[in-house]
Design a protein around this motif. Structure first.
Motif, PDB file in Angstrom:
ATOM      1  N   PRO A 311       0.799  -1.222   0.000  1.00 55.32           N
ATOM      2  CA  PRO A 311       0.000   0.000   0.000  1.00 55.32           C
ATOM      3  C   PRO A 311       0.836   1.279   0.000  1.00 55.32           C
ATOM      4  O   PRO A 311       0.340   2.349  -0.339  1.00 55.32           O
ATOM      5  N   THR A 312       2.112   1.189   0.389  1.00 54.60           N
ATOM      6  CA  THR A 312       2.998   2.350   0.402  1.00 54.60           C
ATOM      7  C   THR A 312       4.353   1.964  -0.178  1.00 54.60           C
ATOM      8  O   THR A 312       4.714   0.780  -0.181  1.00 54.60           O
ATOM      9  N   PRO A 313       5.132   2.957  -0.662  1.00 52.03           N
ATOM     10  CA  PRO A 313       6.481   2.638  -1.146  1.00 52.03           C
ATOM     11  C   PRO A 313       7.347   2.032  -0.055  1.00 52.03           C
ATOM     12  O   PRO A 313       8.181   1.160  -0.324  1.00 52.03           O
ATOM     13  N   GLU A 314       7.143   2.469   1.192  1.00 56.72           N
ATOM     14  CA  GLU A 314       7.949   1.963   2.304  1.00 56.72           C
ATOM     15  C   GLU A 314       7.721   0.471   2.534  1.00 56.72           C
ATOM     16  O   GLU A 314       8.652  -0.260   2.887  1.00 56.72           O
ATOM     17  N   SER A 315       6.479   0.023   2.348  1.00 55.82           N
ATOM     18  CA  SER A 315       6.200  -1.401   2.535  1.00 55.82           C
ATOM     19  C   SER A 315       6.942  -2.246   1.507  1.00 55.82           C
ATOM     20  O   SER A 315       7.396  -3.352   1.805  1.00 55.82           O
ATOM     21  N   LEU A 316       7.109  -1.711   0.301  1.00 52.50           N
ATOM     22  CA  LEU A 316       7.853  -2.419  -0.744  1.00 52.50           C
ATOM     23  C   LEU A 316       9.346  -2.417  -0.445  1.00 52.50           C
ATOM     24  O   LEU A 316      10.018  -3.447  -0.566  1.00 52.50           O
ATOM     25  N   THR A 317       9.882  -1.261  -0.042  1.00 48.99           N
ATOM     26  CA  THR A 317      11.331  -1.177   0.222  1.00 48.99           C
ATOM     27  C   THR A 317      11.732  -2.033   1.419  1.00 48.99           C
ATOM     28  O   THR A 317      12.822  -2.600   1.438  1.00 48.99           O
ATOM     29  N   CYS A 318      10.859  -2.141   2.415  1.00 55.87           N
ATOM     30  CA  CYS A 318      11.180  -2.967   3.578  1.00 55.87           C
ATOM     31  C   CYS A 318      11.215  -4.441   3.205  1.00 55.87           C
ATOM     32  O   CYS A 318      12.142  -5.171   3.590  1.00 55.87           O
ATOM     33  N   LEU A 319      10.205  -4.912   2.467  1.00 61.92           N
ATOM     34  CA  LEU A 319      10.185  -6.317   2.082  1.00 61.92           C
ATOM     35  C   LEU A 319      11.354  -6.652   1.167  1.00 61.92           C
ATOM     36  O   LEU A 319      11.885  -7.764   1.195  1.00 61.92           O
ATOM     37  N   GLY A 321      14.276  -5.441   1.431  1.00 61.10           N
ATOM     38  CA  GLY A 321      15.536  -5.341   2.152  1.00 61.10           C
ATOM     39  C   GLY A 321      16.352  -4.133   1.767  1.00 61.10           C
ATOM     40  O   GLY A 321      17.555  -4.071   2.058  1.00 61.10           O
ATOM     41  N   ALA A 322      15.722  -3.134   1.120  1.00 57.90           N
ATOM     42  CA  ALA A 322      16.448  -1.936   0.699  1.00 57.90           C
ATOM     43  C   ALA A 322      16.411  -0.845   1.762  1.00 57.90           C
ATOM     44  O   ALA A 322      17.180   0.108   1.696  1.00 57.90           O
ATOM     45  N   ALA A 323      15.498  -0.976   2.728  1.00 53.50           N
ATOM     46  CA  ALA A 323      15.434  -0.012   3.821  1.00 53.50           C
ATOM     47  C   ALA A 323      16.264  -0.519   4.991  1.00 53.50           C
ATOM     48  O   ALA A 323      16.192  -1.695   5.335  1.00 53.50           O
ATOM     49  N   PRO A 324      17.052   0.337   5.631  1.00 48.97           N
ATOM     50  CA  PRO A 324      17.877  -0.122   6.756  1.00 48.97           C
ATOM     51  C   PRO A 324      17.010  -0.479   7.957  1.00 48.97           C
ATOM     52  O   PRO A 324      15.871  -0.033   8.090  1.00 48.97           O
ATOM     53  N   SER A 325      17.567  -1.294   8.830  1.00 48.43           N
ATOM     54  CA  SER A 325      16.875  -1.698  10.053  1.00 48.43           C
ATOM     55  C   SER A 325      17.436  -0.878  11.214  1.00 48.43           C
ATOM     56  O   SER A 325      18.642  -0.911  11.475  1.00 48.43           O
ATOM     57  N   THR A 326      16.552  -0.134  11.892  1.00 47.69           N
ATOM     58  CA  THR A 326      16.977   0.755  12.974  1.00 47.69           C
ATOM     59  C   THR A 326      16.654   0.124  14.321  1.00 47.69           C
ATOM     60  O   THR A 326      15.533  -0.332  14.557  1.00 47.69           O
ATOM     61  N   GLY A 330      17.337   3.468  24.725  1.00 47.03           N
ATOM     62  CA  GLY A 330      17.895   4.599  25.453  1.00 47.03           C
ATOM     63  C   GLY A 330      18.573   5.572  24.500  1.00 47.03           C
ATOM     64  O   GLY A 330      17.991   6.006  23.505  1.00 47.03           O
ATOM     65  N   ARG A 331      19.822   5.881  24.781  1.00 43.66           N
ATOM     66  CA  ARG A 331      20.576   6.790  23.916  1.00 43.66           C
ATOM     67  C   ARG A 331      21.292   6.072  22.786  1.00 43.66           C
ATOM     68  O   ARG A 331      21.861   6.709  21.897  1.00 43.66           O
ATOM     69  N   LEU A 332      21.269   4.745  22.838  1.00 45.20           N
ATOM     70  CA  LEU A 332      21.962   3.960  21.813  1.00 45.20           C
ATOM     71  C   LEU A 332      21.044   3.758  20.614  1.00 45.20           C
ATOM     72  O   LEU A 332      19.921   3.244  20.747  1.00 45.20           O
ATOM     73  N   ARG A 333      21.496   4.151  19.452  1.00 47.16           N
ATOM     74  CA  ARG A 333      20.724   3.990  18.221  1.00 47.16           C
ATOM     75  C   ARG A 333      21.648   3.461  17.133  1.00 47.16           C
ATOM     76  O   ARG A 333      22.671   4.067  16.832  1.00 47.16           O
ATOM     77  N   THR A 334      21.292   2.308  16.562  1.00 51.15           N
ATOM     78  CA  THR A 334      22.103   1.712  15.495  1.00 51.15           C
ATOM     79  C   THR A 334      21.247   1.471  14.259  1.00 51.15           C
ATOM     80  O   THR A 334      20.062   1.160  14.361  1.00 51.15           O
ATOM     81  N   VAL A 335      21.864   1.641  13.115  1.00 55.77           N
ATOM     82  CA  VAL A 335      21.198   1.395  11.837  1.00 55.77           C
ATOM     83  C   VAL A 335      21.998   0.332  11.107  1.00 55.77           C
ATOM     84  O   VAL A 335      23.198   0.514  10.857  1.00 55.77           O
ATOM     85  N   GLY A 336      21.361  -0.779  10.794  1.00 58.36           N
ATOM     86  CA  GLY A 336      22.094  -1.891  10.201  1.00 58.36           C
ATOM     87  C   GLY A 336      21.391  -2.509   9.009  1.00 58.36           C
ATOM     88  O   GLY A 336      20.344  -2.037   8.556  1.00 58.36           O
ATOM     89  N   PHE A 337      21.984  -3.563   8.537  1.00 51.93           N
ATOM     90  CA  PHE A 337      21.477  -4.296   7.370  1.00 51.93           C
ATOM     91  C   PHE A 337      20.174  -5.005   7.728  1.00 51.93           C
ATOM     92  O   PHE A 337      20.034  -5.565   8.818  1.00 51.93           O
TER      93      PHE A 337
END
Length: 420
Positions: A311-319, A321-326, A330-337
């Motif tokens: 229904p959205t472009p984001e739903s396609l990019t997530c499935l 695997g083109a969108a990063p996983s956040t 707390g204060r720790l924030r990581t963005v990965g594959f």
């Protein structure tokens, strides 16, 4: 065509399960476990059915007797899913990774048991309805194209593996053929190995004899026969005499297998062309830069034709695997594959995006800027793939081909290039 918001709403499950019952099916190769639970999560019935036509009929009958209208299962295709859909039952797909994590809700052991997994699926469908979506299958044309594309991809992988095995074999018994032509599995290389399968036979070649033989084969390479002959002379000598002859059956086996694979890959490519031409969405994907035929078919097949699925472009990019996983705590924030995704879809999208930069200045600019920020090639291609997926999604939802003239980001890059 429906808008994205309307399409999204049409794929929501009702707030409460029809008849206040849900079911889960843990499928296997030979038999399937089914569990039915009521609105309070209590088991109503359990059953095991064989993977046969009569077994699947029995499964539908059991579900029907208990008023089941919704079933959760771990895979989106196959005879079980087709039988359920044909019976008018709503199918909800919950991935195996999710089921593995959901087991901890009901106990700490985490043991795998088919009947228990069927219960987990049924109860999750009862409790997590707001975040689950019913399976809306693609058309038969898309399913057929997807299977053909995946079969061709598998055969290409087999061809690469056999070519590597042949190359390793030749390095021991006939090194001069390795690197003689552009590819070890090219038609001319395989024909050469059929005719000159020992070092003794190759030793009898002169420049003239090699040139005459190549001419008879219709060799279209741009390398002069004298250069090819010099490559033979410069290479280490292979096995000779009886030992060399004893190795020819191995060479012949690899050559015959490669010929078969090449023929079947060509046949499937022809079939893909035919199926692509007949598909209503072909014009969307063939309009993309450097999409070609097989690549366009793979994109179409893996994305599908069910607009409600994304229904959205984001739903396609997530499935994909083109969108990063956040991850944030707390204060720790990581963005990965993003590991959890549709691997086939990601492979198709990344393959297209990586090559699009060679024909599209906007794609090249986006890739180069990602590289300049310190990202490696794979990461830069995923960034480019995410941008392309937003464009593809809009073209796909509107049913229109990609138009470079209407791509404003591309036009800005072209204007900058002309100004420079």
């Amino acid at each position: 065509m429906k808008s994205a918001s309307n399409t999204a709403n049409s794929t929501l499950l009702p707030e409460y399960a029809p008849n206040d019952v849900t079911a889960g099916i843990d499928w296997a190769r030979d038999d399937h476990a089914a569990c039915i639970v009521d609105g309070r999560g209590r088991k109503v019935a359990t059953t095991m059915v064989e993977h046969t036509s009569s077994g699947l009929r029995d499964l539908v009958a059991v579900l029907g007797r208990h008023g089941v209208c919704e079933v959760a299962i771990e895979r989106p295709d196959g005879p079980v899913v087709e039988t359920l859909l044909a019976a008018g039952i709503t199918v909800v797909v919950i991935s195996p990774n999710q089921v593995k994590n959901l087991r901890s809700r009901y106990g700490s052991a985490g043991n795998k048991d088919d009947r228990f997994d069927a219960y987990v699926l049924a109860d999750t469908l009862r409790t997590d309805r707001a975040r689950l979506r019913p399976l809306v299958p693609d058309t038969e044309a898309t399913v057929a194209l997807r299977r053909t594309c995946r079969a061709r991809k598998d055969l290409v992988a087999h061809r690469v593996a056999v070519a590597n095995q042949l190359r390793a074999h030749l390095r021991n018994v006939l090194p001069c053929v390795v690197g003689l032509f552009a590819a070890i599995d090219s038609p001319i290389a395989l024909t050469f190995l059929t005719r000159f399968d020992t070092q003794d036979k190759i030793d009898r070649l002169t420049v003239k004899r090699l040139a005459d033989w190549l001419a008879k084969q219709g060799y279209s390479g741009k390398v002069d026969p004298a250069i090819l002959h010099q490559r033979i002379l410069d290479a280490p000598r292979g096995a000779t005499g009886a030992h060399g002859t004893s190795q020819t059956p191995i060479t012949a086996g690899y050559v015959a297998l490669l010929r078969t694979l090449l023929a079947q890959i060509k046949e499937l490519s022809t079939q893909i062309n035919t199926q692509l031409d007949a598909h209503v969405d072909a014009h969307i994907f063939t309009s993309l830069p450097r999409s070609g035929r097989v690549r366009a078919a793979r994109l179409l097949a893996e994305i599908g034709d069910c607009r409600a699925k994304f229904p959205t472009p984001e739903s396609l990019t997530c499935l994909a695997g083109a969108a990063p996983s956040t991850r944030q705590s707390g204060r720790l924030r990581t963005v990965g594959f993003r590991w959890a995704c549709d691997k086939q879809l990601r492979d198709a999208v990344v393959d297209f995006a990586g090559d699009s930069r060679r024909a599209n200045p906007w794609a090249a600019d986006l890739y180069n800027r990602a590289k300049a920020r310190g990202h490696d090639h794979a990461h830069a291609v995923r960034i480019l793939a995410r941008a392309w997926l937003h464009i593809i999604w809009h073209c796909w939802q509107d049913g229109t081909a990609y138009d470079p003239e209407a791509h404003r980001a591309l036009q800005r890059v072209l204007t900058q290039n002309r100004a420079a």
